[in-house]
Motif scaffolding. Structure first.
Motif, short mmCIF file in Angstrom:
data_model
loop_
_atom_site.label_atom_id
_atom_site.label_comp_id
_atom_site.label_asym_id
_atom_site.label_seq_id
_atom_site.Cartn_x
_atom_site.Cartn_y
_atom_site.Cartn_z
N TRP A 331 0.07 -50.53 -46.84
CA TRP A 331 -0.36 -49.23 -45.60
C TRP A 331 0.27 -49.45 -44.16
N PRO A 332 1.30 -47.78 -43.92
CA PRO A 332 1.63 -47.68 -42.37
C PRO A 332 1.45 -48.78 -41.37
N GLU A 333 2.20 -50.06 -40.74
CA GLU A 333 1.57 -50.57 -39.60
C GLU A 333 0.71 -51.86 -40.05
N GLY A 334 0.79 -51.61 -41.36
CA GLY A 334 -0.06 -53.27 -42.29
C GLY A 334 0.80 -53.70 -42.16
N PRO A 335 0.92 -55.18 -43.36
CA PRO A 335 1.55 -55.73 -44.18
C PRO A 335 2.03 -55.68 -45.70
N ASP A 336 2.79 -56.22 -46.06
CA ASP A 336 3.02 -55.63 -47.59
C ASP A 336 1.67 -56.20 -48.08
N VAL A 337 1.52 -55.60 -48.64
CA VAL A 337 0.07 -55.97 -49.60
C VAL A 337 0.76 -55.71 -50.87
N LEU A 338 1.72 -55.42 -51.82
CA LEU A 338 2.02 -55.31 -53.08
C LEU A 338 3.85 -55.24 -53.01
N ARG A 339 4.83 -56.14 -54.10
CA ARG A 339 6.09 -57.08 -53.86
C ARG A 339 5.97 -57.42 -54.53
N GLU A 340 7.78 -56.60 -55.22
CA GLU A 340 8.63 -57.38 -56.26
C GLU A 340 7.13 -56.11 -57.66
N VAL A 341 7.04 -54.86 -57.59
CA VAL A 341 5.52 -54.73 -58.49
C VAL A 341 6.45 -53.80 -59.88
N ASP A 342 7.07 -53.73 -60.76
CA ASP A 342 7.37 -53.02 -61.86
C ASP A 342 6.89 -52.60 -63.06
N LEU A 343 6.46 -51.70 -62.88
CA LEU A 343 5.08 -51.13 -63.69
C LEU A 343 5.59 -49.86 -64.91
N GLU A 344 5.36 -49.72 -66.11
CA GLU A 344 6.02 -48.70 -67.26
C GLU A 344 4.63 -47.67 -67.63
N LEU A 345 4.57 -46.66 -67.58
CA LEU A 345 3.02 -46.23 -67.94
C LEU A 345 3.18 -45.25 -68.77
N HIS A 346 2.74 -45.28 -69.73
CA HIS A 346 2.81 -45.13 -71.30
C HIS A 346 2.17 -43.95 -71.93
N ARG A 347 2.70 -42.45 -72.16
CA ARG A 347 1.44 -41.63 -72.34
C ARG A 347 0.05 -42.38 -73.65
N GLY A 348 -1.11 -41.51 -72.69
CA GLY A 348 -2.60 -42.68 -73.72
C GLY A 348 -2.94 -43.00 -73.55
N TRP A 349 -2.10 -44.11 -72.02
CA TRP A 349 -2.50 -45.67 -71.92
C TRP A 349 -3.91 -45.36 -70.95
N ARG A 350 -4.81 -45.76 -71.17
CA ARG A 350 -5.75 -46.34 -70.17
C ARG A 350 -5.69 -47.87 -69.33
N VAL A 351 -5.48 -47.79 -68.02
CA VAL A 351 -5.13 -48.62 -67.61
C VAL A 351 -6.11 -48.70 -66.42
N ALA A 352 -6.88 -50.10 -67.23
CA ALA A 352 -8.10 -50.48 -65.95
C ALA A 352 -7.17 -51.82 -64.80
N VAL A 353 -7.59 -51.22 -63.62
CA VAL A 353 -6.59 -52.04 -62.03
C VAL A 353 -7.10 -53.02 -61.82
N LEU A 354 -7.51 -54.26 -62.02
CA LEU A 354 -8.20 -55.16 -61.76
C LEU A 354 -8.29 -55.89 -60.33
#
Length: 568
Positions: A331-354
């Motif tokens: 977030w602006p003026e905040g530290p990195d929360v995500l680093r080196e994230v690679d992700l591919e989303l395909h049609r029809g997937w239901r992805v739970a982010v935990l």
């Protein structure tokens, strides 16, 4: 233990509960379910003695100890968290004081009488589980997500959500015979909810829980009370079993009514056709008499059935709807929360982010939506991608002066049929006149449902949902599960509702330590903390030797009382 007879409660002139008869017996673990606003909290307040009924009465067993957790409870104390949590263990702490007094008396006068008194005090303390007090307190605080470093912090220095957890900790460590819990999973993350479900499943006393977390209710409760239209229906079994049985009963009642209506119409046609014909007149009169004697089945109440939620078909697009490549973000003026994230989303997937709170789940959703630019890497959308992001904050931006129906029509576009908008709002719990109320008059939960309705009305092929089940009752959550299961687009959602995750997700994306790990399928270990071993400690870090020498107590799973209602 506690029983209501002819219980009636009126709010604003209307009866929210009517002639309710309900009993809670030792060993009962009662889940109270129903639509938002149906009267669940009102029922719990009456059982707790906080609200007097307009008619009927509540009978309580003499000396009954009741532990009550209101929906917005806070640990209104300036004491350290550790002291506040253990303070409800009054009987065990008193036994500890008795043991210390006996030890002091024995040191001053080692007479046979003093030895006997000390032995009696020590045995009473041991049998009560007193030597496991600190271990028990540590288990509960860790289970609810408190770090050891926070155990000596004053309660009033925590945020509101963490103060609710502190109040719950005190309740679970007390000595109640009956626990009354109103939405105990509010402010709990996925791991704390899983721990609480296990704790309540082992709870030895009686339990009444108002909630929408189906996993917790199914695991912890053996009876269900559904509040609907002022009436309470009790079923021997957990909520999922009751909802399935209720649907079966409704289907059977409707089928029987339709069959009878068809038989009535057939007989009426025969009477009308042959009453004037001599050869058939006697048969016609017999059938007319049979019609008069027939016990007519009541027509099923269509209002009992909420409208079905149907998402518009996902627009055509590329098989890979969106991807992240080497993303670093915060977030602006905040530290990195995500680093080196690679992700591919395909049609029809239901992805739970935990992941734990603060791990970056919401950050990831905002990056996917294009609302937050990565500091490094890039977001790539597939051909024809149409993205929608739902967050609880969206509800705050709705125009307060518009009716809920008009706000949905304006946001969803002129091509949307108003009848379809009414159907979607009804499926999300805003049926009838509620859809015509102004946004500014709605509760926060109702505004969130209006915002969610807007997102499911628009044709999308990538839906990003941040805590979509917040403010939804169990029935509406079930309808959302069904609708997402039938939809042909891609959904990525962050949720603390295990029941919802298990029934919707095809993939799980674990976000922790700045990384994101995608895996197909849902497993039980997805709901455990990264370090699933229970961190127990007899004495938390920072406690003085004097505190460590104080009497431990309460290995038994009893509950500290926030609010006590003792029978006279």
């Amino acid at each position: 233990m506690i029983r209501t007879e002819g219980l009636t409660v009126r709010l604003g002139g209307d009866a929210i509960l009517r002639e309710v008869r309900l009993g809670v017996h030792p060993g009962d673990r009662l889940a109270v379910i129903g639509r938002n606003g149906s009267g669940k909290t009102t029922l719990l307040r009456v059982l707790a003695g906080e609200l007097e009924p307009d008619a009927g009465r509540v009978l309580r067993r003499g000396g009954l100890r009741v532990g009550y957790l209101p929906q917005h409870a806070v640990a209104a104390s300036s004491r350290p968290l550790w002291d506040e949590a253990r303070s409800g263990m009054r009987r065990l702490l008193a036994l500890g004081e008795r043991l210390r007094a006996a030890e002091a008396a024995l040191a001053d006068d080692p007479s046979p009488a003093a030895v006997a008194a000390h032995e009696q005090a020590a045995e009473a303390f041991r049998l009560a589980g007193g030597w496991a007090l600190d271990e028990r307190v540590g288990e509960v605080l860790a289970g609810l997500g408190f770090r050891k470093a926070d155990w000596r912090r004053p309660c009033d220095t925590f945020s509101g959500g963490w103060q609710v957890r502190a109040a719950l900790a005190k309740l679970l460590l007390g000595e109640a015979d009956l626990l009354l819990l109103d939405e105990p999973t509010n402010h709990l993350d996925l791991h704390a909810r899983a721990w609480l479900a296990g704790f309540l499943a082992r709870w030895p006393g009686a339990l009444v829980v108002v909630g929408h977390d189906r996993h917790l209710l199914d695991r912890a409760c053996n009876r269900t009370a559904e509040v609907r239209r002022g009436r309470v229906t009790v079923f021997d079994g957990p909520p999922s079993a009751w909802l399935a049985e209720r649907d079966r009963r409704r289907a059977a009642e409707e089928a029987a009514w339709r069959a009878q209506q068809a038989e009535i119409a057939r007989m009426e046609r025969f009477v009308e056709r042959f009453r004037g014909k001599p050869s058939k007149a006697s048969q016609a009169r017999a059938r007319a008499r049979a019609l008069e004697r027939m016990e007519r089945l009541p027509e099923p109440d269509r209002a009992e059935r909420a409208p079905r939620l149907v998402l518009p078909p996902a627009p055509e697009g590329a098989p890979v709807v969106a991807s992240l490549r080497g993303v670093r973000a915060g977030w602006p003026e905040g530290p990195d929360v995500l680093r080196e994230v690679d992700l591919e989303l395909h049609r029809g997937w239901r992805v739970a982010v935990l992941g734990p709170n603060g791990a970056g789940k919401s950050t990831l959703l905002h990056v996917l939506a294009g609302r937050l630019r990565p500091r490094e890497g890039r977001r790539v959308l597939g051909r024809g991608a149409r993205v929608g992001l739902f967050t609880q904050a969206v509800a705050r931006d709705l125009p307060a002066g518009d009716r809920a129906l008009d706000a949905c029509l304006a946001a969803a576009g002129a091509a949307v049929d108003p009848l379809r908008v009414r159907t979607v709002l009804g499926a999300l719990g805003l049926s009838g006149d509620a859809a015509l109320r102004r946004v500014g008059e709605l509760s926060g939960g109702e505004r969130a449902r209006v915002a969610l309705a807007i997102h499911v009305l628009r044709p999308r092929n990538l839906l990003l949902l941040d805590e979509p089940t917040n403010h939804l009752d169990a029935e509406t959550i079930g309808e959302l599960v069904r609708a997402l299961g039938e939809w042909d687009g891609t959904a990525v959602f962050a949720s603390h509702d295990r029941w919802f995750v298990e029934r919707v997700a095809t993939h799980v994306l674990h976000v922790r330590g700045g990384r994101a790990e995608l895996r197909e399928g849902v497993r039980p270990e997805d709901f455990e903390p990264p370090d699933a071993r229970l961190r127990r400690s007899a004495v938390p870090a920072g406690l003085s030797d004097e505190r460590a020498a104080e009497t431990p107590a309460a290995g038994a799973a009893a509950a500290c009382l926030l609010y006590t209602s003792d029978a006279a």
